[in-house]
Design a protein around this motif. Structure first.
Motif, PDB file in Angstrom:
ATOM      1  N   SER A   1       3.615   0.318   2.773  1.00 60.18           N
ATOM      2  CA  SER A   1       3.534  -0.497   3.896  1.00 60.18           C
ATOM      3  C   SER A   1       3.199  -1.859   3.050  1.00 60.18           C
ATOM      4  O   SER A   1       2.306  -1.833   2.188  1.00 60.18           O
ATOM      5  CB  SER A   1       2.640  -0.037   4.717  1.00 60.18           C
ATOM      6  OG  SER A   1       2.430  -1.333   5.607  1.00 60.18           O
ATOM      7  N   GLU A   2       4.166  -2.759   3.440  1.00 61.29           N
ATOM      8  CA  GLU A   2       3.883  -4.351   2.570  1.00 61.29           C
ATOM      9  C   GLU A   2       3.462  -5.276   3.543  1.00 61.29           C
ATOM     10  O   GLU A   2       2.479  -6.105   3.358  1.00 61.29           O
ATOM     11  CB  GLU A   2       4.886  -4.515   1.917  1.00 61.29           C
ATOM     12  CG  GLU A   2       4.937  -5.743   1.097  1.00 61.29           C
ATOM     13  CD  GLU A   2       5.997  -6.138   0.010  1.00 61.29           C
ATOM     14  OE1 GLU A   2       5.626  -6.968  -0.844  1.00 61.29           O
ATOM     15  OE2 GLU A   2       6.985  -5.452   0.160  1.00 61.29           O
ATOM     16  N   TRP A   3       4.142  -5.199   4.808  1.00 59.71           N
ATOM     17  CA  TRP A   3       3.962  -6.205   5.857  1.00 59.71           C
ATOM     18  C   TRP A   3       3.449  -5.615   7.264  1.00 59.71           C
ATOM     19  O   TRP A   3       3.691  -6.363   8.066  1.00 59.71           O
ATOM     20  CB  TRP A   3       5.145  -7.070   6.025  1.00 59.71           C
ATOM     21  CG  TRP A   3       5.994  -7.518   4.569  1.00 59.71           C
ATOM     22  CD1 TRP A   3       6.854  -6.955   4.124  1.00 59.71           C
ATOM     23  CD2 TRP A   3       5.269  -8.474   3.880  1.00 59.71           C
ATOM     24  NE1 TRP A   3       7.268  -7.824   2.727  1.00 59.71           N
ATOM     25  CE2 TRP A   3       6.120  -8.781   2.602  1.00 59.71           C
ATOM     26  CE3 TRP A   3       4.167  -9.435   3.798  1.00 59.71           C
ATOM     27  CZ2 TRP A   3       6.175  -9.778   1.655  1.00 59.71           C
ATOM     28  CZ3 TRP A   3       3.963 -10.198   2.788  1.00 59.71           C
ATOM     29  CH2 TRP A   3       4.901 -10.166   1.741  1.00 59.71           C
ATOM     30  N   GLY A   4       2.888  -4.571   7.023  1.00 57.57           N
ATOM     31  CA  GLY A   4       2.385  -3.913   8.280  1.00 57.57           C
ATOM     32  C   GLY A   4       3.253  -2.838   8.709  1.00 57.57           C
ATOM     33  O   GLY A   4       2.633  -2.089   9.402  1.00 57.57           O
TER      34      GLY A   4
ATOM     35  N   SER B   1       0.754  -1.215   0.009  1.00 62.12           N
ATOM     36  CA  SER B   1       0.088   0.029  -0.088  1.00 62.12           C
ATOM     37  C   SER B   1       0.919   1.507   0.105  1.00 62.12           C
ATOM     38  O   SER B   1       1.740   1.169   0.547  1.00 62.12           O
ATOM     39  CB  SER B   1      -0.760   0.068   0.996  1.00 62.12           C
ATOM     40  OG  SER B   1      -1.801  -0.989   1.173  1.00 62.12           O
TER      41      SER B   1
END
Lengths: 110, 115
Positions: A93-96, A32
């Motif tokens: 943000s990809e993994w939080g 995102s």
């Protein structure tokens, strides 16, 4: 690892000028993407976001389109105002987690 | 309170001393982040807590830096044997599920000055 690169500032524009702040990203998957803004003397706040390719985030006259083919999320505004003077941060943000670019300082002169 | 609260707002310390910075996230937010903002620099990621998972410590610049989050709420960032290059604004943020689709809410930061 995931990272964001945004154009270096500072950027100085006259009121009603067109604004573009470039942002490109590196990620292994489908992050995102966000633009945050920090007005003078204030904390960071979310300006807009896009969560998948070809999404367009918009707020307060600002827009940014998630371009997967160019891994970009450039911020644009057709007519800037003095009140838009701030530091703008691109983020992903990809993994939080959330990773930010270096920030671009915009000054708009009347 | 309604927002992310950080304390102290300003901290002046001498080189070599330890400091503790505190963050109270928004109630119910499971994700908590620490960042460092140096003069003229961007936001440097330090550490990320999400629920009961092991924290992502990949951004901590050295072993002098550590952070913990007790009871899934309040977090403390500790810097041991402070150096002048540690001077910066330390920002805390929280979000309800992690940043993937949710926005981060930032505190006002702690301005750390190491003399």
């Amino acid at each position: 690892g995931d990272s964001v690169t945004q154009m270096e500032g500072p950027v100085t524009l006259s009121e009603e000028a067109f604004l573009t702040i470039n942002c490109t990203y590196t990620a292994t998957g489908y992050p995102s993407l966000f633009w945050y803004v920090q007005y003078p003397g204030e904390g960071l706040q979310l300006l807009l976001k896009a969560t998948k390719a070809d999404d367009k985030g918009s707020n307060k006259g600002f827009e940014a389109t998630y371009r997967k083919e160019t891994t970009s999320f450039h911020l644009e505004k057709g007519s800037v105002q003095v009140s838009d003077s701030a530091v703008y941060f691109c983020a992903l943000s990809e993994w939080g987690d959330m990773r930010f670019g270096a920030g671009t300082r915009l000054t708009v002169k009347p | 309170g309604a927002g992310v609260s950080q304390s102290p707002s300003n901290k002046v310390t001498e080189k070599g001393k330890d400091v503790e910075l505190r963050c109270d996230p928004i109630s119910g937010h499971t994700a908590l982040y620490w960042y460092r903002q140096s003069l003229g620099q961007g936001l440097e990621f330090l550490i990320y807590f999400q629920g009961n998972s092991a924290p992502d410590k990949s951004g901590l610049p050295s072993d002098r830096f550590s952070a913990e989050r007790t009871g899934g709420s309040v977090s403390t960032l500790t810097i041991q044997r402070t150096q002048q290059e540690d001077s910066a604004v330390y920002l805390c943020a929280s979000s309800s599920q992690g940043a993937l689709n949710e926005k981060l809410f930032f505190g006002s930061g702690t301005q750390l000055s190491v003399l």
